[in-house]
Design an enzyme around this catalytic site. Sequence first.
Site, PDB file in Angstrom:
ATOM      1  CB  CYS A  27      -0.948  -0.004   1.185  1.00 18.33           C
ATOM      2  SG  CYS A  27      -1.972  -1.484   1.269  1.00 18.33           S
ATOM      3  CG  ASN A  85      -6.915  -1.171   1.215  1.00 11.28           C
ATOM      4  OD1 ASN A  85      -6.154  -0.950   0.280  1.00 11.28           O
ATOM      5  ND2 ASN A  85      -6.488  -1.440   2.428  1.00 11.28           N
ATOM      6  CG  HIS A 131      -3.266   3.161   1.797  1.00  8.21           C
ATOM      7  ND1 HIS A 131      -3.815   2.718   0.618  1.00  8.21           N
ATOM      8  CD2 HIS A 131      -3.347   2.114   2.675  1.00  8.21           C
ATOM      9  CE1 HIS A 131      -4.205   1.461   0.778  1.00  8.21           C
ATOM     10  NE2 HIS A 131      -3.925   1.077   2.008  1.00  8.21           N
TER      11      HIS A 131
END
Lengths: 345, 82
Positions: free
Chosen positions: A134, A301, A270
């Site tokens: 990520c 996500n 993020h």
Amino acid sequence: MTKSIRTAPAPKGTGTLTTVDGVRHARIWGVGAYRPERVVPNSELVDRIDSTDQWIRDRSGIISRRRAARDESIIDMAEHAARDALAAAGLEPSQVGAILISTVTHLLSTPAAAPMLAERLGVQCPAFDVSAACAGYCYGISLANDMVRGGSAEHVLVIGVEKLSDFTDYDDRGSAFIFGDGAGAAVVGPSDTPGIGPTIWGSDGAQWQAIRQREPWLDAAGAPLDGHAVLTMAGQTVFRWAVWGMAPIAQQAIDKAGITIDDLDAFLPHQANMRIIDAMIKQLKLPADIPVARDIAETANTSAASIPLATERMLREGEIPHGGLALQIGFGAGLVYAAQVIVLP
Amino acid sequence: MAQSEQEILEGLAEIVNEETGIETDSVELDKSFTDDLDIDSLSMMTIVVNAEEKFSVRIPDDEVKNLKTVRDAVTFIHTAQG
């Protein structure tokens, strides 16, 4: 027995290397995005985890996510986002000097995804993948910045792309609803003024088990889930690290960039979980009037793709200004992290 | 400096109230964080981090799952303070 040791010859000393000069500054020229067509609402996932739409919204802020088609690869998604970013930057594919793809869902350990994308774009430039989960997009921006400034490429295409639906355990209450598919891209090129601030980045390998592929590939073969590897996550551990560990990193990126938090025009964390975003805002004491990326609600996500996807949406919808200052921070499996302040394209 | 269990309970109740809005009087020793107070895992972690700061103790991630009731948390903090 004695060992004979060879005496190394003296260097010839006749040649002197030349080096290339880069440019003083780099900036992001344009961003692009690709969201797969299919929308998957929470209601499609709740039965297998004995949950409800509201339970998922309360714990993650996620309402829906996009899912790539079965035959849609990360190369397909990356190509859409890359062409979109090149168009935004006003560049032709032939002007790309290097390609970096940040991903953890490319299905081959080798070759990397980036050379395949280069071929799609009709270029034969340097192309390689970055495995920083990520944090991958912010790692890519940092590398591209250094490459442009160092003279190894004039325009670098950075892509964050994930097909996490291939790696999701849909029976796991902790993660079945978290992940989505998508691709985001940016073109980094030369600039007359500073466009990418210093990157604050690092790793915490002691916590490698907090987010990971559950089994190594060899063990996954023949395991349940038809031999398919899936991701697993220690939610509370990640939450603690992401909020109380990452807020100081974000502050360092602001400080190193020589600005104050009040100077920001956008905060682009993020998109891990809305609760992490909210808690991070509180820890950072972010002024209430600064727009915050909340793309997770409809995108979930998407790991390395989340920041460029959110950036593209906010710019397109007029929520944040072209030329403004944005703090972006990526953090995830490794554990690894990277944060930098950028000038929005 | 070690605090009494009553002082820890009162301090913990304030932390729970700040995170969840639950009245401090409702944070009683025999109540379960999840079943009675309806506190989810991420709010629990926020309470844990704030408790660490307030009571100057360390509560490892692995320990959090053992803190099922308010009493479990008060006892752990009291013991950790020595």
